[in-house]
Design a protein around this motif. Structure first.
Motif, PDB file in Angstrom:
ATOM      1  N   HIS A 196       0.844  -1.192   0.000  1.00  0.00           N
ATOM      2  CA  HIS A 196       0.000   0.000   0.000  1.00  0.00           C
ATOM      3  C   HIS A 196       0.882   1.246   0.000  1.00  0.00           C
ATOM      4  O   HIS A 196       1.963   1.237   0.571  1.00  0.00           O
ATOM      5  CB  HIS A 196      -0.889  -0.053   1.272  1.00  0.00           C
ATOM      6  CG  HIS A 196      -1.723   1.160   1.476  1.00  0.00           C
ATOM      7  ND1 HIS A 196      -1.878   1.758   2.696  1.00  0.00           N
ATOM      8  CD2 HIS A 196      -2.456   1.891   0.607  1.00  0.00           C
ATOM      9  CE1 HIS A 196      -2.669   2.812   2.570  1.00  0.00           C
ATOM     10  NE2 HIS A 196      -3.040   2.916   1.316  1.00  0.00           N
ATOM     11  N   SER A 210      -4.100   7.474   2.380  1.00  0.00           N
ATOM     12  CA  SER A 210      -3.922   6.472   1.330  1.00  0.00           C
ATOM     13  C   SER A 210      -3.901   7.132  -0.038  1.00  0.00           C
ATOM     14  O   SER A 210      -4.671   8.049  -0.300  1.00  0.00           O
ATOM     15  CB  SER A 210      -5.060   5.461   1.375  1.00  0.00           C
ATOM     16  OG  SER A 210      -4.939   4.592   0.273  1.00  0.00           O
ATOM     17  N   TRP A 214      -3.179   0.051  -3.766  1.00  0.00           N
ATOM     18  CA  TRP A 214      -3.252  -1.028  -2.783  1.00  0.00           C
ATOM     19  C   TRP A 214      -3.242  -2.339  -3.545  1.00  0.00           C
ATOM     20  O   TRP A 214      -4.042  -2.517  -4.468  1.00  0.00           O
ATOM     21  CB  TRP A 214      -4.556  -0.852  -1.980  1.00  0.00           C
ATOM     22  CG  TRP A 214      -4.942  -1.972  -1.076  1.00  0.00           C
ATOM     23  CD1 TRP A 214      -5.473  -3.173  -1.437  1.00  0.00           C
ATOM     24  CD2 TRP A 214      -4.851  -1.992   0.351  1.00  0.00           C
ATOM     25  NE1 TRP A 214      -5.713  -3.935  -0.328  1.00  0.00           N
ATOM     26  CE2 TRP A 214      -5.345  -3.237   0.788  1.00  0.00           C
ATOM     27  CE3 TRP A 214      -4.397  -1.073   1.300  1.00  0.00           C
ATOM     28  CZ2 TRP A 214      -5.403  -3.588   2.131  1.00  0.00           C
ATOM     29  CZ3 TRP A 214      -4.476  -1.438   2.639  1.00  0.00           C
ATOM     30  CH2 TRP A 214      -4.965  -2.677   3.042  1.00  0.00           C
TER      31      TRP A 214
END
Ligand code: ADP
Length: 600
Positions: A196, A210, A214
């Motif tokens: 990730h 994020s 991923w």
């Protein structure tokens, strides 16, 4: 009698030997021999314990002096594994005692272990001892060899992986693609379940969120964890990414369940402990991304793995830094290109003023004429109509020049490609410099260009290149007696060839080599920038074409090759680098992809 000192030195020097008298009666037995043959007895003939294998002719009750000078091999009656070999020597010149100087003879190392012997039972220079040392050395070497081999294999694996990442990111200027390639390569290669990437948030660059990148190889177990991850942001020191930012180093967590500073542990499921590792990516001193990987604990060398992630951090940091520097350089070049265009405009300004001055002059004359005729009462309808149509033509001509100037000077960096007729493009460009050329009596010849010839391009950039060439041609031709410039367009199949030739003195070979270099100029300060040809060349390669100096021509002839069509991604149909940032330049930070996040 044998003193204890004699016995001691005998044991040390001859642990497997014995001494007999002249009849062969045993008087002294070496310590190690006694250990492996406890039944051996002093005072008995040696033939009671041993049979003589060599010399084969010797009788069992042989007297020692008969064996002098021979290689003697004895086998013990009660233990077939014990074989001794050596020589029989008189203890002294006058002595009646004989030394059976013997050594243990074995055919395999297992013979020794069966006899319960240890290293201390041998004397230092004993060949058996040497043999044991040799064997031990072999075993140690093999172990070392095995270790060296496996460490080499690991290094090879790492090198191959880093190399494959380096090769696939070498040409790319897309940061996101670099991270994606890395996750896709690292996870399967080393059995990481999850990879990730986190990047600084655009709203608050001190927190990491994020990026939406991923990869997951071990589905169900991480479903909740994934949702949790997508929803969080990490300040410096918080969780795994925050710790990477704080320590500016690779962070290794051996068991996420047991780590109090890993808030996401609550959404992990499963029995086995999970490893986590966080890898910083730097540009200069700033952490610009954090890669994190998770994996169920298994047997692997965590030190070696850590070392790999440190190398990965260094390698990706240099790739990302290089990409960002290139993008910045391209933006800078685009700025320069615009500056150079403005310089070109400056050069043609006089010509343009002349171009506008002519119709302006006509307008003034016309208005004077109309005023005078009207004052004298001689202004007829016919005269008025003809003079007004002259005014209209002049105004139209001026409007055209102004709009062409505007089109040329606007920043076209982010324009899409357009299909344009070449005839119009050439004539609009000439409009901007025709007057200037004519003012120095430089004649301009343009080849016939059919109306149907069209090319997909950034029109104002192509016009900029032609104008650069025409300006250079002006400078070259101006100083000559014979002054002319020729612009020709040819259809060469997939591309058009646009050439500008002038009557100037030509370009010497040593100068010609350098003319495409940025900032190379032979013109006086304040006149040349040295950017015209280098930027023009970049514009042409960005269009998938080229700009070259025709060495075969007698006069100075520059040739632009312009492909008729461009690739659909908006970039040229080659992968040359462009002076302009294209529309799909990666942003300096990756924002999370909304669609990815909403998937969660
Ligand atoms: P600049 O015109 O500002 O010097 P360019 O990159 O357009 O920058 O040109 C670089 C150099 O190339 C010029 O200084 C000149 O020496 C040479 N050059 C370009 N075009 C011509 C030409 N038509 N004839 C002779 N020399 C030329």
């Amino acid at each position: 009698m044998i003193s204890s000192a004699e016995r001691y030195s005998f044991d040390a020097l001859h642990p497997f030997s014995l001494i007999t008298d002249e009849h062969g009666t045993i008087q002294l037995v070496g310590r190690s021999l006694a250990k492996i043959l406890p039944q051996i007895q002093e005072g008995r003939h040696f033939g009671e314990t041993f049979s003589i294998n060599q010399p084969s002719a010797a009788s069992p009750r042989e007297r020692p002096q008969k064996l002098l000078g021979e290689l003697v091999v004895l086998t013990a009656h009660l233990n077939e594994r014990v074989k001794l070999r050596g020589q029989v020597l008189p203890c002294s010149a006058t002595s009646t005692q004989f030394l059976f100087a013997l050594e243990l003879s074995i055919s395999s190392p297992s013979d020794i272990s069966a006899l319960n012997l240890t290293i201390t039972d041998f004397r230092i220079s004993d060949p058996i001892f040497d043999f044991l040392l040799f064997m031990q050395g072999q075993i140690l070497n093999q172990e070392r060899l095995r270790q060296a081999k496996s460490s080499l294999e690991w290094k090879n694996r790492i090198t191959r992986l880093l190399l494959s990442i380096a090769l696939s990111t070498e040409e790319s200027d897309d940061e996101e693609a670099v991270y994606r390639t890395t996750l896709d390569a690292v996870c399967p290669a080393f059995g990481w379940d999850v990879g990730h990437v986190l990047v600084p948030s655009r709203n608050d660059p001190t927190t990491f969120i994020s990026s939406g990148l991923w990869t997951m190889h071990e589905g169900d177990r991480y479903t909740e964890f994934y949702r949790d991850t997508m929803a969080r942001s990490f300040r410096e020191g918080e969780g795994l990414p925050g710790r990477v930012v704080a320590t500016r180093d690779v962070v290794w967590i051996p068991n996420l369940y047991q780590d109090p500073n890993f808030p996401r542990r609550k959404t992990l499921s499963g029995e086995k402990p999970i490893h986590g590792v966080g890898v910083p990516i730097f540009v200069g001193d700033t952490v610009v991304a954090v890669l994190e990987f998770f994996k169920e604990c298994g047997s692997f060398d965590s030190d070696a793995m850590l070392r790999f992630f440190e190398l990965l951090s260094a390698q990706l940091s240099s790739v990302v830094a290089r990409q960002r520097a290139e993008i910045a350089a391209r933006r800078h070049l685009a700025g320069l290109a615009n500056a150079s265009k403005m310089a070109t405009l400056g050069e043609i300004a006089a010509g343009v003023a002349h171009e506008i001055n002519n119709p302006l002059h006509t307008l003034t004359l016309t208005s004077h004429l109309l005023k005078r005729l009207s004052g004298e009462g001689r202004l007829t309808n016919d005269i008025l109509e003809s003079q007004l149509s002259k005014v209209e033509t002049c105004a139209h001509r001026m409007a055209t020049i102004v709009s062409e100037l505007k089109a040329f000077s606007r920043d076209s960096t982010h324009d899409e490609h357009k299909r344009v007729p070449l005839k119009a493009l050439v004539s609009e460009t000439l409009d901007l410099c025709h007057a200037r050329l004519l003012s120095k009596d430089i004649s301009v010849e343009v080849s016939d260009i059919p109306n149907t010839w069209e090319a997909e391009c950034h029109p104002s950039q192509i016009s900029q290149v032609m104008l650069n060439l025409l300006n250079n041609a002006y400078d070259a031709a101006m100083a000559q007696q014979d002054r002319w410039v020729k612009l020709e367009v040819r259809d060469q199949g997939p591309a058009f060839e646009i050439s500008v030739t002038d009557s100037g003195p030509g370009i010497p070979r040593d100068i010609a080599r350098k003319i495409m270099d940025p900032f190379f100029t032979t013109k006086p300060p304040g006149k040349g920038t040295g950017l015209g040809l280098s930027i023009s060349s970049n514009i042409m390669t960005d269009h998938g074409g080229s700009l070259t100096l025709d060495n075969s021509s007698r006069n100075t002839r520059f040739v632009m090759t312009l492909p008729k069509t461009q690739q659909h991604n908006g970039r040229a149909n080659t992968n040359h680098s462009s002076p302009y940032p294209s529309r799909n330049d990666s942003p300096s930070t990756l924002e999370p992809s909304p669609s990815f996040r909403s998937d969660a």
